[in-house]
Design a protein around this motif. Sequence first.
Motif, short mmCIF file in Angstrom:
data_model
loop_
_atom_site.label_atom_id
_atom_site.label_comp_id
_atom_site.label_asym_id
_atom_site.label_seq_id
_atom_site.Cartn_x
_atom_site.Cartn_y
_atom_site.Cartn_z
N PRO A 21 0.82 -1.20 0.00
CA PRO A 21 0.00 0.00 0.00
C PRO A 21 0.87 1.27 0.00
N PRO A 22 0.38 2.42 -0.45
CA PRO A 22 -1.01 2.61 -0.85
C PRO A 22 -1.29 2.27 -2.31
N VAL A 23 -0.24 2.20 -3.17
CA VAL A 23 -0.55 2.07 -4.61
C VAL A 23 0.16 0.88 -5.26
N ASN A 24 0.67 -0.05 -4.42
CA ASN A 24 1.36 -1.24 -4.94
C ASN A 24 2.50 -0.91 -5.90
N ALA A 63 6.81 1.99 -11.09
CA ALA A 63 8.04 1.85 -10.31
C ALA A 63 7.90 2.73 -9.08
N ASP A 64 8.69 2.45 -8.05
CA ASP A 64 8.66 3.28 -6.85
C ASP A 64 9.45 4.56 -7.15
N ILE A 65 8.73 5.66 -7.28
CA ILE A 65 9.37 6.91 -7.73
C ILE A 65 10.44 7.39 -6.74
N LEU A 104 -0.08 1.65 -14.13
CA LEU A 104 0.63 2.79 -14.72
C LEU A 104 2.12 2.52 -14.78
N GLY A 105 2.77 3.06 -15.80
CA GLY A 105 4.23 2.97 -15.90
C GLY A 105 4.69 1.53 -15.80
N GLY A 106 5.59 1.28 -14.81
CA GLY A 106 6.08 -0.09 -14.59
C GLY A 106 4.95 -1.05 -14.30
N GLN A 127 1.11 4.89 -19.63
CA GLN A 127 2.57 5.03 -19.48
C GLN A 127 2.83 6.51 -19.19
N PRO A 128 2.66 6.93 -17.92
CA PRO A 128 2.78 8.36 -17.61
C PRO A 128 4.22 8.82 -17.33
N GLU A 129 5.22 7.99 -17.66
CA GLU A 129 6.59 8.33 -17.28
C GLU A 129 7.02 9.71 -17.73
N LEU A 134 10.65 11.01 -17.73
CA LEU A 134 11.25 9.70 -18.06
C LEU A 134 10.53 9.10 -19.26
N ILE A 135 11.06 7.99 -19.74
CA ILE A 135 10.32 7.18 -20.70
C ILE A 135 10.09 5.82 -20.03
N PRO A 136 9.18 5.03 -20.55
CA PRO A 136 9.03 3.69 -19.97
C PRO A 136 10.40 3.00 -19.99
N GLY A 137 10.77 2.39 -18.88
CA GLY A 137 12.12 1.83 -18.79
C GLY A 137 12.12 0.34 -18.52
N ALA A 138 10.96 -0.28 -18.63
CA ALA A 138 10.90 -1.73 -18.40
C ALA A 138 10.15 -2.40 -19.54
N GLY A 139 10.50 -1.97 -20.76
CA GLY A 139 9.96 -2.64 -21.94
C GLY A 139 8.70 -2.01 -22.51
N VAL A 274 8.46 18.04 -8.50
CA VAL A 274 7.10 18.60 -8.57
C VAL A 274 6.07 17.53 -8.16
N PHE A 275 6.28 16.28 -8.59
CA PHE A 275 5.34 15.21 -8.23
C PHE A 275 5.23 15.11 -6.70
N PHE A 276 6.36 15.00 -6.03
CA PHE A 276 6.30 14.88 -4.57
C PHE A 276 5.92 16.22 -3.93
N GLU A 278 3.82 18.47 -5.00
CA GLU A 278 2.38 18.69 -5.01
C GLU A 278 1.69 17.93 -3.88
N ARG A 279 2.31 16.87 -3.44
CA ARG A 279 1.75 16.13 -2.32
C ARG A 279 2.28 16.70 -0.99
N ALA A 280 3.52 17.18 -1.00
CA ALA A 280 4.12 17.69 0.24
C ALA A 280 3.43 18.99 0.71
N ALA A 282 0.52 19.73 0.93
CA ALA A 282 -0.70 19.46 1.72
C ALA A 282 -0.36 19.23 3.20
N ARG A 283 0.92 18.94 3.48
CA ARG A 283 1.29 18.67 4.88
C ARG A 283 1.79 19.97 5.50
N ILE A 284 1.04 20.48 6.46
CA ILE A 284 1.37 21.78 7.04
C ILE A 284 2.13 21.59 8.35
N1 3HC Z 1 6.01 5.47 -6.35
C1 3HC Z 1 6.09 5.88 -5.07
N2 3HC Z 1 5.08 6.48 -4.41
C2 3HC Z 1 3.95 6.67 -5.09
C3 3HC Z 1 3.80 6.27 -6.44
C4 3HC Z 1 4.88 5.62 -7.07
N3 3HC Z 1 4.80 5.18 -8.31
N4 3HC Z 1 2.56 6.61 -6.84
C5 3HC Z 1 1.96 7.19 -5.80
N5 3HC Z 1 2.80 7.23 -4.73
C6 3HC Z 1 2.53 7.73 -3.38
C7 3HC Z 1 2.23 9.23 -3.38
O1 3HC Z 1 3.43 9.97 -3.27
C8 3HC Z 1 1.36 9.36 -2.15
O2 3HC Z 1 2.21 9.35 -1.03
P1 3HC Z 1 1.84 10.23 0.28
O3 3HC Z 1 0.48 9.75 0.71
O4 3HC Z 1 2.95 9.92 1.20
O5 3HC Z 1 1.82 11.66 -0.19
C9 3HC Z 1 0.57 8.05 -2.14
O6 3HC Z 1 1.30 7.15 -2.95
C10 3HC Z 1 -0.83 8.17 -2.73
O7 3HC Z 1 -0.73 8.81 -3.99
P2 3HC Z 1 -1.75 9.94 -4.43
O8 3HC Z 1 -1.98 10.89 -3.30
O9 3HC Z 1 -1.25 10.50 -5.71
O10 3HC Z 1 -3.07 9.08 -4.63
P3 3HC Z 1 -4.18 9.21 -5.73
O11 3HC Z 1 -5.17 8.17 -5.41
O12 3HC Z 1 -4.62 10.62 -5.86
O13 3HC Z 1 -3.48 8.82 -7.11
C11 3HC Z 1 -2.13 7.54 -8.61
C12 3HC Z 1 -3.00 7.53 -7.32
C13 3HC Z 1 -3.03 7.81 -9.82
C14 3HC Z 1 -1.52 6.18 -8.73
C15 3HC Z 1 -1.07 8.64 -8.51
O14 3HC Z 1 -0.40 8.52 -7.29
C16 3HC Z 1 -0.03 8.60 -9.60
O15 3HC Z 1 -0.27 9.10 -10.67
N6 3HC Z 1 1.16 8.04 -9.29
C17 3HC Z 1 2.28 8.06 -10.17
C18 3HC Z 1 2.12 7.03 -11.27
C19 3HC Z 1 3.34 7.03 -12.16
O16 3HC Z 1 3.82 8.05 -12.58
N7 3HC Z 1 3.85 5.84 -12.45
C20 3HC Z 1 5.02 5.71 -13.24
C21 3HC Z 1 6.21 5.70 -12.35
S1 3HC Z 1 7.73 5.72 -13.26
C22 3HC Z 1 7.89 4.14 -13.84
O17 3HC Z 1 7.05 3.31 -13.59
C23 3HC Z 1 9.12 3.86 -14.62
C24 3HC Z 1 9.07 2.54 -15.27
O18 3HC Z 1 8.82 2.71 -16.64
C25 3HC Z 1 10.37 1.82 -15.12
#
Ligand code: 3HC
Length: 695
Positions: A21-24, A63-65, A104-106, A127-129, A134-139, A274-276, A278-280, A282-284
Amino acid sequence: MSDLVTTSRQGSVLVVTINNPPVNALSPGVPEGIAAGVRSAASDEGIHAVVVIGAGRTFIAGADIREFGRIVSGEAPPLNLNEILSEIENSPKPVIMAIHGTALGGGLETAMAGHYRVAVASAKVGQPEVKLGLIPGAGGTQRLPRLAGIETAMQMCAFGEPVSAAEALASGIVDRLIEGDLLTGAVAFANEHPPVRRTRDLSGKLLGAVAAESLKSLFQDSCRKKLKGQTAPLAAVEAIAATARLDFDAGIKYEATLFNECLFGTQSKALIHVFFGERAVARIPGLPKEVQPLPLRRAAVVGAGTMGGGIAMCFANAGIPVVLKETTQGALDHGLASIRRNYETSVKRGRLTAEAAAQRLDLIKPVLRYEGFDEADIVVEAVFEELALKKHVFSDLDAVARDGAILATNTSTLDIDEIASATKRPEWVLGTHFFSPANVMRLLEVVRGKATSPTAIATAMELGKTLKKVGVLSGNAFGFIGNRMFGPYRHEAIRLVEEGASVSQVDQALTDWGMAMGPLAVGDLAGVDVAWRVRQEAIRLGIPHIEASSFEDELFVRGRYGQKSGAGWYLYDENRKASPDPEVERLVREYAACQGIPQRTFSHTEILERTLFALINEGARLLEEGIALRPVDIDIVYVNGYGFPAWRGGPMHYAETLGLQRVTDRMRALYDEFGPFWKPAALLEQSAKAGRWNS
Ligand code: 3HC
Ligand code: NAI
């Protein structure tokens, strides 16, 4: 196997469940865990197929960003996903990926390494990389075109927008939509004994070199226009086009090279910030954890002008009923007519169905007195920018609003405490500074007064989320964060013109660099008269570094108010298309001669330094004064409200990228040349050596 991935059996199907959790996300241990599950199935005679599914709200969000920064700094080893995904793909027993939430992505790359994909109708894949630089990096750039075709793959990887399960089915990414329980449906699919079908072996949708190259140029041209300055989208398209000339393994290697170039570049660092960020925001810090936002079920807005109308739409778009008050029937009709037009445009452009537009419009109730204000959980005032008028409105609101309702002002410059003083409940008063057009712009500055309660702050920050905006908390200073910094930035843009640069040269230097608009064109959009009034107010309040006169006064006295009057810094045609005006060049040279301002030419670098360093220095002052909580708050304000290129990370991140020492040294030189305006902020001087903002 770790707790991150567990296995269970459903008859002769092995179910591999991801539980991170939270997003596998594919954090260390997750991909390895999936591969271990698939491996164990291979040697288990009682198992004929594998289903991979995510626990909780989603499949795999990528992937874990957080790992990327660690990889770049050498703290973590490079990504090793390709090998693991190959192992999954090479499984002798069919692997079915069961998707809900998002892949998404990976996450999608993992799904594509399986032999089949089934999904619930609400799922999305993408593929939102590129949004992370970034570009997709796992095929992804090699498997997606094999499943969906080169054009769809380019569209998805270059622009990063996810597609629905139905679209994924139509394009061949997903094999079946599951109604009802996903796991049951996926196991049933596995029990149909589909043969192993490796994505890497598919070639029916690949194109020959000529067709692939022509799509590549088409998409790259489109990226250059729509995602100006960004390198990852071009690289993603390049990697996909390579499927026409490279076999799968060579394609994977090529993708890895391009991925690493992106990963180690400045753009991905900025976009991940910017990704982190936008989430940071919110934490005051300092807001007690037990403080909970109040529910916002009903809203009210005072003033149906440019901002009030847009703000009412924001509430309606979020499904919150809103009362909208004006002073006259004429103003109310006018305000509602623009709201209606706005919705009609959305319907025409296919962004909204006519039914949804009608429902939203129904949620907006026009009134001429304060009917319904006693039921509102939040009231947003958006009347003219006049302190006396706003105080009058707030004293009315104090009388009509229920106890515990949030009383918010949309003022762009006025003192929140002054406005709050018109009520007997300053703890419920704060600023909610929307940006124009309010129904479009993502930024919401939440401004706290000295008496604003933590609950009111938490509620206003939550409002940002509810309205799908990014809320950033600011202290109560003239111009808050965004406009306060914009002052010195525009000041320098105007000074450069006074010293010999042309209007379009200044704007172009900044737009070429990535700003959505140049600072002088922004003046014409917002109104030269508005900027003039704001400056007079700043002078009256004794705000530092505001000059008593500038060339812009010449435009103001000539009624050149910008777009609305057909002329300002530029000339405008009936479609508001700008062209340079020789008359302005003549006037500015005359002004410079009168003021004895020496004339010279400027390089783009000088223009960038003078404008952007002024912006950064004011940001540092806001941090010193505690108006902005952290550098990242400033960055998020600028990226979401002022057209600052996200791929440069915002002004404070950009300063770190350049080197704070370099910025300070240049500022000191400018200080020697031009005097006090350029005094480096103490925080900048303190932070220069470490190269990171010391706050
Ligand atoms: N890695 C690490 N943490 C992630 C993550 C990820 N891929 N995706 C989300 N999180 C974290 C967020 O930072 C947040 O953490 P916080 O609660 O500590 O602030 C928590 O998970 C929940 O995320 P959101 O608040 O964004 O939850 P939402 O429900 O609003 O959105 C989501 C969920 C649509 C999955 C959105 O988080 C998102 O778009 N995540 C990024 C997806 C992404 O860009 N994936 C590609 C990664 S790069 C990659 O995969 C490369 C590969 O090609 C090798
Ligand atoms: P506007 O002039 O378009 O609209 C103001 C409206 O308030 C008018 O329709 C007026 O009839 C109405 N009004 C005045 N007194 C009223 C009262 N007592 N009760 C009900 N309605 C009343 O102004 P705009 O541009 O919408 O600005 C509103 C506020 O938003 C100002 O404080 C401004 O500084 C701020 N703001 C404006 C931005 C912009 O780009 N226009 C951006 C961000 C903030």
